[in-house]
Design a protein around this motif. Sequence first.
Motif, PDB file in Angstrom:
ATOM      1  N   ALA A 105       0.885  -1.316   0.018  1.00 19.02           N
ATOM      2  CA  ALA A 105      -0.043   0.183   0.239  1.00 19.02           C
ATOM      3  C   ALA A 105       0.992   1.103   0.102  1.00 19.02           C
ATOM      4  O   ALA A 105       0.623   2.235  -0.861  1.00 19.02           O
ATOM      5  N   LYS A 106       1.881   0.990   0.896  1.00 14.56           N
ATOM      6  CA  LYS A 106       2.802   2.307   0.733  1.00 14.56           C
ATOM      7  C   LYS A 106       3.649   2.679  -0.508  1.00 14.56           C
ATOM      8  O   LYS A 106       3.658   3.716  -0.958  1.00 14.56           O
ATOM      9  N   LYS A 107       3.927   1.505  -1.368  1.00 10.88           N
ATOM     10  CA  LYS A 107       4.445   1.500  -2.350  1.00 10.88           C
ATOM     11  C   LYS A 107       3.475   2.071  -3.369  1.00 10.88           C
ATOM     12  O   LYS A 107       3.866   3.027  -4.525  1.00 10.88           O
ATOM     13  N   ALA A 108       2.140   1.892  -3.442  1.00 10.12           N
ATOM     14  CA  ALA A 108       1.375   2.103  -4.295  1.00 10.12           C
ATOM     15  C   ALA A 108       0.907   3.718  -4.186  1.00 10.12           C
ATOM     16  O   ALA A 108       0.902   4.305  -5.292  1.00 10.12           O
ATOM     17  N   VAL A 109       1.026   4.249  -2.865  1.00  8.70           N
ATOM     18  CA  VAL A 109       0.566   5.423  -2.591  1.00  8.70           C
ATOM     19  C   VAL A 109       1.887   6.185  -3.055  1.00  8.70           C
ATOM     20  O   VAL A 109       1.786   7.474  -3.779  1.00  8.70           O
ATOM     21  N   THR A 110       3.239   5.922  -2.815  1.00 12.48           N
ATOM     22  CA  THR A 110       4.226   6.706  -3.492  1.00 12.48           C
ATOM     23  C   THR A 110       4.543   6.854  -4.685  1.00 12.48           C
ATOM     24  O   THR A 110       4.771   7.782  -5.303  1.00 12.48           O
TER      25      THR A 110
END
Length: 80
Positions: A3-8
Amino acid sequence: QKAKKAVTKGTHIKKTRKIRTTVAFHRPKTLQRSRQPQYARKSRSSSKKFDAHAIVKYPLKTESTMQKLEDGMKTLTFLC
């Protein structure tokens, strides 16, 4: 982590286009609403022609109907 990777970075999914099978374009059918008039077009509703008390008024007494009775047809004609 995902999720963090998708947001960034953002999710870059390749969109697939709809395959057109016909050449002509048909406009889609939309919602057809029924009419809601502002006022009644008739001043009063029509009364029923036949009700429980006014079905038979009186027998018809013309010469042709009396002739039928005399000839033996045994038919009475009533007005409604």
